[in-house]
Scaffold this motif. Structure first.
Motif, short mmCIF file in Angstrom:
data_model
loop_
_atom_site.label_atom_id
_atom_site.label_comp_id
_atom_site.label_asym_id
_atom_site.label_seq_id
_atom_site.Cartn_x
_atom_site.Cartn_y
_atom_site.Cartn_z
N LYS A 12 0.95 -1.11 -0.25
CA LYS A 12 -0.18 -0.16 -0.49
C LYS A 12 1.11 1.07 -0.18
CE LYS A 12 -4.00 1.23 1.89
NZ LYS A 12 -5.29 0.97 2.81
N GLY A 15 2.30 1.59 -3.29
CA GLY A 15 1.61 2.25 -4.30
C GLY A 15 1.24 4.12 -4.02
N GLY A 59 -0.14 2.58 -8.92
CA GLY A 59 0.52 3.54 -7.66
C GLY A 59 -1.36 2.41 -7.33
N LEU A 62 -1.93 -0.51 -6.25
CA LEU A 62 -1.71 -1.34 -5.25
C LEU A 62 -1.99 -0.97 -3.87
CD1 LEU A 62 1.78 -1.68 -6.16
CD2 LEU A 62 1.09 -2.95 -6.24
N TRP A 63 -2.26 0.93 -4.39
CA TRP A 63 -2.99 1.12 -2.99
C TRP A 63 -4.07 0.84 -2.60
CZ3 TRP A 63 -2.01 4.50 0.65
CH2 TRP A 63 -2.54 4.83 1.14
#
Length: 164
Positions: A12, A15, A59, A62-63
């Motif tokens: 996280k 990201g 990003g 992934l966040w």
């Protein structure tokens, strides 16, 4: 906190770092269009979108979905009270480093390509050594980043052998 939770937190954070890097590199595309007026606004936005768009999307993924990636990276192991195994965290950290290097390398590659197009349009020969050096450094960064992303397990084994 177990290994999977720490991996999720690291992913996280990765990201968020990718999104911040993309936003930080965005102003770097503005001088290219202003200096020689050789690039249209569309070309400027296209180059920025080509370099930064996929990284910003990665990003964001992934966040918002770090658990999905963490489940694939960290093998499920039963929790025990024995010594804490840091190898899964090393794998995640090496992969995160690889993702950052690939992201930075892709941004640098697009910058080098745009700069070479600009030099070609201005009929500036020979190509300055700094441009060639940046392109070579960017290529090396991409190779190292991909190697870390793909071969994190092997790198982690080498680190373990060096320690023990």
């Amino acid at each position: 906190m177990d290994t999977r939770s720490i991996a999720t937190l690291l992913l996280k954070t990765t990201g968020l770092v990718l999104i911040v890097v993309c936003v930080a590199f965005l102003p770097g595309y503005i001088p290219i269009g202003v200096r020689g007026n050789e690039f249209s606004i569309g070309e400027l936005l296209g180059a920025a979108a080509l370099a930064l768009g996929p990284l910003a999307i990665l990003g964001a993924l992934l966040w918002f979905f770090p658990g999905t990636v963490a489940n694939k990276v960290v093998a499920s192991t039963p929790a025990d009270n024995g010594p804490f195994d840091t190898r899964p965290l090393e794998l995640v950290a090496l992969t995160v480093l690889g993702v950052f290097l690939v992201a930075d390398g892709l941004i640098g590659a697009v910058r080098s390509i745009v700069l070479l197009i600009y030099i070609h349009r201005q009929d500036l020969t020979p190509v300055p050594a700094s441009v060639v050096a940046h392109a070579v450094a960017t290529t090396a960064e991409l190779i190292i980043g991909v190697a870390l992303c793909i071969g994190a397990k092997g790198v982690s084994r080498v680190i373990g052998r060096l320690r023990g």
